[in-house]
Design a protein around this motif. Structure first.
Motif, PDB file in Angstrom:
ATOM      1  N   ASP A  53      26.821  17.852 -12.552  1.00  0.00           N
ATOM      2  CA  ASP A  53      27.524  17.689 -11.242  1.00  0.00           C
ATOM      3  C   ASP A  53      28.169  18.725 -10.547  1.00  0.00           C
ATOM      4  O   ASP A  53      28.496  18.563  -9.410  1.00  0.00           O
ATOM      5  N   ILE A  54      27.862  19.772 -10.758  1.00  0.00           N
ATOM      6  CA  ILE A  54      28.907  20.483 -10.029  1.00  0.00           C
ATOM      7  C   ILE A  54      27.576  22.006 -10.184  1.00  0.00           C
ATOM      8  O   ILE A  54      27.404  22.333 -11.194  1.00  0.00           O
ATOM      9  N   VAL A  55      27.884  22.752  -9.413  1.00  0.00           N
ATOM     10  CA  VAL A  55      27.015  23.878  -9.270  1.00  0.00           C
ATOM     11  C   VAL A  55      28.371  24.896  -8.822  1.00  0.00           C
ATOM     12  O   VAL A  55      28.150  24.959  -6.895  1.00  0.00           O
ATOM     13  N   MET A  82      18.743  18.908  -7.255  1.00  0.00           N
ATOM     14  CA  MET A  82      20.207  18.702  -6.786  1.00  0.00           C
ATOM     15  C   MET A  82      20.659  17.149  -6.833  1.00  0.00           C
ATOM     16  O   MET A  82      19.846  17.102  -5.600  1.00  0.00           O
ATOM     17  N   PRO A  84      23.267  15.027  -3.788  1.00  0.00           N
ATOM     18  CA  PRO A  84      23.634  15.289  -2.577  1.00  0.00           C
ATOM     19  C   PRO A  84      25.010  15.485  -2.822  1.00  0.00           C
ATOM     20  O   PRO A  84      25.743  17.002  -1.834  1.00  0.00           O
ATOM     21  N   ALA A  85      25.408  15.293  -4.288  1.00  0.00           N
ATOM     22  CA  ALA A  85      27.587  15.876  -3.584  1.00  0.00           C
ATOM     23  C   ALA A  85      27.396  17.836  -3.405  1.00  0.00           C
ATOM     24  O   ALA A  85      28.333  18.149  -3.144  1.00  0.00           O
ATOM     25  N   VAL A  86      26.450  17.477  -4.766  1.00  0.00           N
ATOM     26  CA  VAL A  86      26.352  19.385  -5.345  1.00  0.00           C
ATOM     27  C   VAL A  86      25.795  19.854  -4.152  1.00  0.00           C
ATOM     28  O   VAL A  86      26.187  20.803  -3.856  1.00  0.00           O
ATOM     29  N   ALA A  87      24.471  19.250  -3.230  1.00  0.00           N
ATOM     30  CA  ALA A  87      24.536  20.361  -2.368  1.00  0.00           C
ATOM     31  C   ALA A  87      25.057  20.616  -0.793  1.00  0.00           C
ATOM     32  O   ALA A  87      25.923  21.449  -0.772  1.00  0.00           O
ATOM     33  N   ILE A  88      26.325  19.144  -0.426  1.00  0.00           N
ATOM     34  CA  ILE A  88      26.632  19.436   0.095  1.00  0.00           C
ATOM     35  C   ILE A  88      28.108  20.532  -0.113  1.00  0.00           C
ATOM     36  O   ILE A  88      28.951  21.125   1.040  1.00  0.00           O
ATOM     37  N   THR A  89      28.563  20.585  -1.174  1.00  0.00           N
ATOM     38  CA  THR A  89      29.350  21.459  -1.689  1.00  0.00           C
ATOM     39  C   THR A  89      28.690  23.135  -1.802  1.00  0.00           C
ATOM     40  O   THR A  89      29.842  23.567  -1.431  1.00  0.00           O
ATOM     41  N   LEU A  90      27.287  23.061  -2.170  1.00  0.00           N
ATOM     42  CA  LEU A  90      26.907  24.533  -2.193  1.00  0.00           C
ATOM     43  C   LEU A  90      27.418  25.132   0.017  1.00  0.00           C
ATOM     44  O   LEU A  90      27.397  25.812  -1.040  1.00  0.00           O
ATOM     45  N   VAL A  91      26.366  24.194   0.403  1.00  0.00           N
ATOM     46  CA  VAL A  91      26.988  24.710   1.910  1.00  0.00           C
ATOM     47  C   VAL A  91      27.742  25.217   1.993  1.00  0.00           C
ATOM     48  O   VAL A  91      28.413  26.220   2.558  1.00  0.00           O
ATOM     49  N   GLU A  92      28.905  23.968   1.657  1.00  0.00           N
ATOM     50  CA  GLU A  92      30.646  24.521   2.118  1.00  0.00           C
ATOM     51  C   GLU A  92      30.983  25.718   1.212  1.00  0.00           C
ATOM     52  O   GLU A  92      31.701  26.572   2.864  1.00  0.00           O
TER      53      GLU A  92
END
Lengths: 138, 300, 132
Positions: A53-55, A82, A84-92
């Protein structure tokens, strides 16, 4: 000591990360995978992170390392699932994990590996239509 | 709020507590003259009701009767100054629900507050008739005014709040309406964006697209921005972030419908779109997506 | 009602516990999944910094209420060597610990409010807030 299991499926290695990894566990995974690639001469590694739930930057770095190390050892790495929430956070966070191949799920990841590695040994995993088309020369 | 019961409440107006301990006649009057008060209040409301089409007289009468009954019961506690106390709960609830329904029916705030304020005249008339000492009349009218003003304000506040809820709901609905993710083909999604992309909206757009990618297992998503009038640096960055996030998940994005002036802006702003696949039209992007999936369309 | 919790950060398993506690707070505050993920990730970065560069320390989790808005404030404190050049430390790619250098700058981007105080030789305090 706690370890993340690595499964062998034909010439591919499959890792499903299901726990909230602390940093040492992630480091151990990197070492274990490197050793297993060498022992088994695997030519593909599939890492399923759909349960994560996080990367954060550390796990991201470990994934990047695994991809680079495996490439040096002639194996392709695909990270699948991965969230979606994890992907968005990683990009941020500023990490785009360039150089890591990705797929939506294990099935598509397997197909991608097979297409890339060009193996026929894992016939039980039927690749999707477009992968077969892509690799008409096989 | 604490149950204040009959205790003395100091008010900002600096009223002498002695006056307040002397219990008000209002509860008594509400009890003994309920029927007359009701009929006079009703007349007052009917006379001031300029919006006969919005509410039926019979309905208004029922509301009045019910409200007066609750007001009488609450007033018997002797506490006329703190309508937040527990004994006023039912009055508050009914008033809130009346105000909400007024707001939904299209009444103005003034019309909504008049429901309470029109009770002043009947009540004051009654006080003047039944009491004789001018000081007492003054005190009682002050208490009645204070109470009814508070209730009136509460009605307006509830009215306002229900309006705000409507606005909020509409905003949310618009947000959802503005981001329809559609399936074009097995494994191909399209997101036609219409209107300006701000930060909040882009987040909603991004989340719904990525969620849909997972749900449908689609490997290609087309973001069509034909309906986006301008692109600033922030919007472009948001788009890029969406594309990168999709790639992290294992899906490819194609951006289509970049208008000539937007293309110029992108170059002018120095935004790097080299890693992003772009196509002139949604149709071109769709063809490309089909090709990637190994599907071709032929005319019979 | 305000909820406050202080936690120790002395090992890499404490970092995991911090992540879980932050997640729990965020869920209780009604954060959406993306907001939860952002604040948990930021917490993970900062907790690791506290451990790796600050030599361990504490984090305080606090729920906030500002009008209708609800938020979560995390305060990381250590008595480590401190950061000599904060601006440099906030730059992406800067690292003194062999990482990618995404920790501080990344955590700042994931939060709505970010405050950092550091005195060389005394320690560092970092406060982040994320609103619902």
């Amino acid at each position: 000591m706690e370890r993340i299991p690595i499964l062998q499926m034909g010439e591919f290695l499959l890792v499903t990360i299901q726990v909230d990894m602390h940093d040492r566990l992630a480091m151990t995974l990197q070492d274990d995978l490197t050793n297993r690639i060498s022992q088994t001469s695997a030519n593909g590694v599939l890492i399923d992170i759909s349960a994560l739930d996080i990367v954060d930057s550390f796990i991201g770095r470990i994934l990047g390392n695994i991809a680079k190390i495996s490439q040096v050892m002639d194996a392709e790495t695909v990270v699948v699932g991965m969230q979606p929430a994890v992907a968005i956070t990683l990009v941020e966070l500023g990490m785009s994990l360039t150089g890591i191949r990705t797929a939506l799920n294990v099935e598509k990841g397997m197909a991608l590996l097979q297409a890339t590695v060009g193996s026929s040994a894992n016939a039980q995993f039927t690749a999707t239509e477009w992968d077969l088309e892509d690799d008409a020369e096989d | 709020m604490a149950d204040l019961g009959n205790t003395v409440v100091w008010t900002d107006e600096g009223k002498c507590p002695m006056e307040m301990t002397h219990s008000s006649k209002i509860p008594e009057i509400l009890k003994t003259h309920e029927a007359e008060l009701l009929s006079e209040w009703n007349q007052e409301l009917v006379a001031t009701n300029t919006r006969k089409g919005l509410i039926k007289e019979a309905e208004l009468q029922v509301e009045c009767r019910e409200f007066l009954k609750l007001l009488r019961i609450a007033a018997q506690s002797g506490n006329l100054s703190n309508i937040q106390a527990s004994e006023w709960r039912e009055v508050r609830e009914m008033l809130t629900s009346i105000s909400r329904s007024r707001s939904h029916k299209g009444f103005t705030p003034t019309e909504t507050a008049t429901f309470i304020f029109s009770f002043k005249r009947p009540l004051f008339d009654r006080l003047r008739q039944l009491l004789h000492d001018p000081t007492e009349i003054g005190d009682e009218i002050w208490q009645a005014t204070d109470l009814l003003d508070r209730l009136g304000l509460m009605a307006v506040e509830a009215y306002q709040k229900s309006r705000e809820e409507v606005i909020l709901r509409q905003q949310e609905e618009m947000m959802e309406l503005s981001t329809p993710v559609v399936k074009l083909w097995d494994g191909i999604l399209a997101l036609p964006i219409i209107g300006t992309l701000d930060s909040a909206r882009t987040q909603v757009v991004m989340e719904s697209l990525l969620q849909k990618i997972v749900e449908t297992g689609s490997e290609v998503a087309i973001i069509d921005i034909t309906g986006v009038p301008t692109v600033d640096t922030l919007t472009a960055q948001h788009l890029l972030k969406t594309v990168t996030a999709a790639r992290l998940m294992g899906a490819d994005c194609i951006i289509s419908g970049i208008r000539p002036q937007i293309a110029q802006t992108i170059v002018y702003l120095g935004i790097d779109l080299t890693d992003v696949t772009t196509k002139a039209t949604l149709a071109d992007a769709f063809l490309m997506a089909l090709k990637r999936k190994g599907t071709t369309i032929t005319r019979k | 009602m305000q909820k406050i919790e202080e936690m120790e950060i002395q090992s890499s398993s404490d970092v995991v516990l911090v992540r879980q506690a932050v997640r729990q707070f965020a869920i209780e505050l009604g954060f959406g999944l993306v907001d939860q993920t952002k604040i948990v990730t930021a917490a993970s970065e900062l907790a690791r910094n506290t451990l790796d560069y600050g030599g361990g320390g504490t984090v305080t989790l606090e729920t906030l209420q500002n009008g209708g808005r609800r938020g979560l404030r995390l305060t990381f404190e250590d008595q480590g060597p401190g950061i000599p050049d904060i601006e440099l430390a906030l730059k992406d790619g800067f690292t003194s610990g062999g990482g990618l250098g995404m920790g501080l700058g990344g955590a700042k981007r994931l939060a709505n409010e970010f405050e950092i105080e550091s005195v060389v030789g005394e320690g560092t305090r970092i406060i982040i807030v994320r609103w619902k």
